[in-house]
Design a protein around this motif. Sequence first.
Motif, PDB file in Angstrom:
ATOM      1  N   ILE A  50       0.905  -1.153   0.071  1.00 12.67           N
ATOM      2  CA  ILE A  50       0.177   0.185  -0.242  1.00 12.67           C
ATOM      3  C   ILE A  50       0.633   1.347  -0.234  1.00 12.67           C
ATOM      4  O   ILE A  50       2.108   1.388   0.284  1.00 12.67           O
ATOM      5  CB  ILE A  50      -1.228  -0.348   0.953  1.00 12.67           C
ATOM      6  N   ILE A  51       0.771   1.965  -0.861  1.00 12.71           N
ATOM      7  CA  ILE A  51       2.080   2.632  -1.286  1.00 12.71           C
ATOM      8  C   ILE A  51       0.610   4.097  -1.152  1.00 12.71           C
ATOM      9  O   ILE A  51      -0.711   4.540  -2.107  1.00 12.71           O
ATOM     10  CB  ILE A  51       1.971   3.128  -2.992  1.00 12.71           C
ATOM     11  N   ASP A  52       2.034   5.416  -0.357  1.00 12.67           N
ATOM     12  CA  ASP A  52       0.927   6.614  -0.388  1.00 12.67           C
ATOM     13  C   ASP A  52       1.315   7.574  -1.554  1.00 12.67           C
ATOM     14  O   ASP A  52       2.566   7.641  -1.898  1.00 12.67           O
ATOM     15  CB  ASP A  52       1.171   7.441   1.050  1.00 12.67           C
ATOM     16  N   GLY A  53       0.414   8.262  -1.539  1.00 17.56           N
ATOM     17  CA  GLY A  53       0.394   9.475  -2.698  1.00 17.56           C
ATOM     18  C   GLY A  53       1.378  10.635  -2.249  1.00 17.56           C
ATOM     19  O   GLY A  53       0.907  10.895  -1.775  1.00 17.56           O
ATOM     20  N   LYS A  54       2.101  10.707  -3.526  1.00 17.96           N
ATOM     21  CA  LYS A  54       2.895  12.102  -2.580  1.00 17.96           C
ATOM     22  C   LYS A  54       2.718  13.058  -3.586  1.00 17.96           C
ATOM     23  O   LYS A  54       1.385  13.469  -4.787  1.00 17.96           O
ATOM     24  CB  LYS A  54       4.794  11.841  -3.428  1.00 17.96           C
ATOM     25  N   GLU A  55       2.235  14.440  -2.409  1.00 17.77           N
ATOM     26  CA  GLU A  55       1.508  15.467  -3.054  1.00 17.77           C
ATOM     27  C   GLU A  55       2.097  16.113  -4.306  1.00 17.77           C
ATOM     28  O   GLU A  55       3.940  16.340  -4.280  1.00 17.77           O
ATOM     29  CB  GLU A  55       1.394  16.570  -2.163  1.00 17.77           C
ATOM     30  N   LYS A  56       1.084  16.615  -5.372  1.00 23.17           N
ATOM     31  CA  LYS A  56       2.453  17.408  -6.130  1.00 23.17           C
ATOM     32  C   LYS A  56       0.983  18.131  -7.092  1.00 23.17           C
ATOM     33  O   LYS A  56       0.729  18.769  -6.082  1.00 23.17           O
ATOM     34  CB  LYS A  56       2.174  16.999  -7.523  1.00 23.17           C
ATOM     35  N   SER A  57       1.393  19.465  -7.253  1.00 21.30           N
ATOM     36  CA  SER A  57       0.523  20.758  -7.750  1.00 21.30           C
ATOM     37  C   SER A  57       0.355  20.602  -8.931  1.00 21.30           C
ATOM     38  O   SER A  57       0.221  19.789  -9.909  1.00 21.30           O
ATOM     39  CB  SER A  57       1.620  22.374  -8.024  1.00 21.30           C
ATOM     40  N   GLY A  58      -0.721  21.388  -8.920  1.00 15.46           N
ATOM     41  CA  GLY A  58      -2.260  21.266 -10.385  1.00 15.46           C
ATOM     42  C   GLY A  58      -2.273  22.744 -10.326  1.00 15.46           C
ATOM     43  O   GLY A  58      -1.628  24.070  -9.618  1.00 15.46           O
ATOM     44  N   TYR A  59      -3.750  22.910 -10.968  1.00 14.72           N
ATOM     45  CA  TYR A  59      -3.875  24.104 -11.134  1.00 14.72           C
ATOM     46  C   TYR A  59      -5.790  23.885 -11.635  1.00 14.72           C
ATOM     47  O   TYR A  59      -6.339  22.748 -11.824  1.00 14.72           O
ATOM     48  CB  TYR A  59      -3.581  25.084 -12.950  1.00 14.72           C
ATOM     49  N   HIS A  60      -6.191  25.197 -11.670  1.00 19.59           N
ATOM     50  CA  HIS A  60      -7.217  24.920 -11.678  1.00 19.59           C
ATOM     51  C   HIS A  60      -8.260  26.060 -12.389  1.00 19.59           C
ATOM     52  O   HIS A  60      -7.633  27.768 -12.237  1.00 19.59           O
ATOM     53  CB  HIS A  60      -8.905  25.086 -10.318  1.00 19.59           C
ATOM     54  N   LEU A  61      -9.344  26.828 -13.019  1.00 24.22           N
ATOM     55  CA  LEU A  61     -10.216  28.207 -13.705  1.00 24.22           C
ATOM     56  C   LEU A  61     -11.320  27.826 -13.923  1.00 24.22           C
ATOM     57  O   LEU A  61     -11.941  26.459 -14.510  1.00 24.22           O
ATOM     58  CB  LEU A  61      -8.962  28.957 -14.879  1.00 24.22           C
ATOM     59  N   GLY A  62     -11.776  28.706 -13.973  1.00 19.63           N
ATOM     60  CA  GLY A  62     -13.413  28.991 -14.071  1.00 19.63           C
ATOM     61  C   GLY A  62     -14.146  30.096 -13.628  1.00 19.63           C
ATOM     62  O   GLY A  62     -13.842  30.788 -13.918  1.00 19.63           O
TER      63      GLY A  62
END
Length: 197
Positions: A50-62
């Motif tokens: 069981i592997i934890d996901g590592k945080e990364k950056s993303g984006y949003h717009l609307g």
Amino acid sequence: MKKLMFIAVLVVSTLSATAQEVDFGIKGGFNYGATGDLKMENASNDLGDIIDGKEKSGYHLGFFSRLEILGIFLQPELMYTRLNTEYKDFDYKIDKLDLPVLVGVNVFGPLNIKAGPSFQYILSNDLENTELKIGEVENDITVGYQLGVGATLGSLGLDLRYEGAFSDNTAFSEQASENFQIDSRPSQWILSLSYAF
């Protein structure tokens, strides 16, 4: 789920007609977070690593609307969001439409607090930097929540929120030789800049 979204749109339309102040605008920004655990199955079909996901950056717009009545406001939004997660051997990417419907109150000067449900429609989910393939998520439409603080200075607004989910939304591998599953629900911080017309 479609009934809930219809009810949310109906409530927003009704409140728009009675609101003392109505703003419309655009917004966008960055998000930082991850999806849930990656679970690898072994040969006996028992869950192995069981592997934890590592945080990364993303984006949003609307787009957003803000309806204020007696110092309390309702803020529905329609956002396109990219969420990225890094696992040990690959990256996981989700594109989704978010419809948060937040209730807030102005607490001091330009500062406000807000919280509410966030309806999410998954557009796509893909693995990157690997030959592995993943299927679609179990549920295209899910409900999560957002809560946070903001500041409004004239036409400009700044928000910092946390987004979470209420239930699992699993995606499974497409290849029988590689049995794994990913909990696709988001857990992320959202920083947005908005402009009201």
